[in-house]
Structure formats: C-alpha cells, structure tokens
Design a protein around this motif. Structure first.
Motif, PDB file in Angstrom:
ATOM      1  N   LEU A  80      -5.396  -4.669   1.867  1.00 42.44           N
ATOM      2  CA  LEU A  80      -6.189  -3.894   0.907  1.00 42.44           C
ATOM      3  C   LEU A  80      -7.671  -3.972   1.273  1.00 42.44           C
ATOM      4  CD1 LEU A  80      -6.435  -2.304  -1.779  1.00 42.44           C
ATOM      5  CD2 LEU A  80      -6.654  -4.512  -2.930  1.00 42.44           C
ATOM      6  N   LEU A  81      -8.146  -5.184   1.572  1.00 41.72           N
ATOM      7  CA  LEU A  81      -9.548  -5.359   1.958  1.00 41.72           C
ATOM      8  C   LEU A  81      -9.849  -4.636   3.263  1.00 41.72           C
ATOM      9  CD1 LEU A  81      -9.997  -9.152   1.092  1.00 41.72           C
ATOM     10  CD2 LEU A  81     -10.782  -7.182  -0.235  1.00 41.72           C
ATOM     11  N   GLN A  82      -8.874  -4.647   4.176  1.00 44.31           N
ATOM     12  CA  GLN A  82      -9.050  -3.936   5.443  1.00 44.31           C
ATOM     13  C   GLN A  82      -9.283  -2.443   5.203  1.00 44.31           C
ATOM     14  OE1 GLN A  82      -5.642  -2.838   7.864  1.00 44.31           O
ATOM     15  NE2 GLN A  82      -6.546  -3.878   9.625  1.00 44.31           N
ATOM     16  N   SER A  83      -8.551  -1.871   4.248  1.00 43.41           N
ATOM     17  CA  SER A  83      -8.700  -0.448   3.928  1.00 43.41           C
ATOM     18  C   SER A  83     -10.095  -0.141   3.395  1.00 43.41           C
ATOM     19  CB  SER A  83      -7.649  -0.024   2.900  1.00 43.41           C
ATOM     20  OG  SER A  83      -6.369  -0.007   3.480  1.00 43.41           O
ATOM     21  N   VAL A  84     -10.610  -1.014   2.550  1.00 45.71           N
ATOM     22  CA  VAL A  84     -11.964  -0.817   1.999  1.00 45.71           C
ATOM     23  C   VAL A  84     -12.999  -0.854   3.119  1.00 45.71           C
ATOM     24  CG1 VAL A  84     -13.735  -1.782   0.475  1.00 45.71           C
ATOM     25  CG2 VAL A  84     -11.334  -1.772  -0.251  1.00 45.71           C
TER      26      VAL A  84
END
Length: 244
Positions: A80-84
């Motif tokens: 999820l953090l990677q997507s942000v």
C-alpha cells in the motif's frame, strides 16, 4: 548450553527481522528509484521526447486500483505504501515533462483536457489537467468500490486489473521505441533498474506468499524489460555510449 542456543536463536530471529524490515523498505521506495536517472536525463537534455508519459498513465491507474484493492483485501501494508510513493513519483515525472514541453514548444498552442480532443489524450500541456483526470478516476473508483465492496468477485477483479495494468508498465515505452526506431532520450539505467526491481519483487512476492496476481504481474514485467533492453542493442550503434 541451552542458554547459548537461546541466545543464538534470538540473534538469528533479530537478523531475519532486520532483513525483512530492509526488504520492506526497499519495496516501498525501490519502485521509484529507476525514475531518478530518467529524471536527471530529462533535466540534462532539456527535453522529454524519449520518455513515454504513458508509462506514468499505466502506473497511476495500476496504483490507484491497488489502493482500492487493499481496502477490499488487506494484504501487506508495504505494498500500500509502495503505491502511494509510486503515485507521487509519477506526478513528479509528469510535472517535469510538462515543464520542458512548454519551454521547448515553438507554437503557442496548448493542448488542454477541456479541448476534449482524443488525439491529445495524456499529451496535455498543463500539469493540472493530469491531476484533474486522476482525481476524477479516483472518485469513480471510490464510488464503485463503496457500492461493491462486499462482493469477493469484485475485489478479486479489482486486484487483477491493478496487476494487469502494472504488468504493462514498460509496454508504452516499448511501443514508443518501436515507433521512433530509436531509444534516444530513454534512460537505459532506468530500464536496467526496472529489471532488477522486477526480479526482486517476484522473489519477494513468492517468499511472502502475496496474492498470485502480484508475482504473475512482475514476471510479465521482466519479459517486457528484457524486450526493451534488446531494443537498446538493436537500435543503438554504440551500446557502450548508451550505458555510460
């Protein structure tokens, strides 16, 4: 003896925890690293013609969809953090491309989203137009997800769409190179980092038993990366100069 074994076991567990934390950190920020040399190349050359901004389009769609997939099926927070981070990186790339396109434009004519001209879709002159279309897509995804969140089939479809778009990450660049019969303006270092990152991601997904969609996606990405690197060899008379 038991005490020593316990101590060694604790050290091993701590080492694995540290490696796991470092791998997660690399997953979060590693996807953005390939765009650093491309960003620098654009700044150095004062033009962005060799870089396909449709790479940004594909990654923005993929990561927005992945965020909503996470809402329906909460997998690793790392992804999820990677997507942000990737969304912010793509906006940075688009902003840079718009800046140099405007400064190098001979004609004063600007292409805007409000023109509703499909010939110039994702070729707009103003960065705010890209933000607006991404905001609209995000709102649409939010409404549909809210209505269908209880459907397991919808959530899995969302995940499949996310990874399908991500798997096509390098495809716009592959097409642009083919159309131009050249890889001039494209950072070879970016593609090499894509390849290294995709290999790492594939191993990470398999080891962490992530949803199958993720490792299938990264495997397809590796194939496209290799195809682009073959283009570099095919189109370049002096590959060593490109790699420099």
């Amino acid at each position: 003896m038991d005490g020593e074994e316990l101590l060694q076991g604790g050290d091993t567990e701590a080492s694995w925890s540290l490696l796991s934390w470092m791998a997660s950190l690399l997953m979060v920020f590693g996807g953005a690293l390939p765009y650093v040399p491309q960003y620098q190349d654009i700044q150095r050359s004062n033009h962005s013609e060799g870089f396909s901004t449709r790479v940004c389009l594909v990654l923005l769609i993929a990561n927005i969809l992945r965020i909503f997939f996470w809402i329906g099926k909460q997998f690793e927070l790392t992804l999820l953090l990677q997507s942000v981070v990737m969304i912010l990186t793509m906006f940075a790339m688009l902003h840079l491309c718009c800046t140099f396109q405007n400064s190098n434009r001979v004609s004063t004519k600007q292409h805007r989203l409000s023109d509703l001209d499909v010939r110039y879709f994702w070729k707009w002159s103003v960065f705010e137009d890209y933000l607006l279309i991404c905001f609209g897509f995000t709102v649409l995804c939010a409404v549909v997800t809210l209505l269908l969140l209880d459907s397991a089939m919808f959530v899995e479809t969302l995940g499949s769409l996310a990874v399908m778009f991500e798997a096509m990450l390098g495809f716009p660049q592959l097409l642009q190179n083919f159309h131009n019969c050249s890889t001039k303006g494209m950072s070879v270092k970016m593609v090499m980092l894509w390849t290294a990152g995709d290999v790492f991601k594939t191993v990470y997904f398999v080891m962490n038993k992530s949803p199958a969609q993720f490792w299938v996606c990264s495997s397809v990405q590796i194939l496209i990366d290799v195809a682009i690197l073959l283009q570099v060899i095919f189109y370049s008379q002096d590959t060593r100069v490109k790699l420099g």
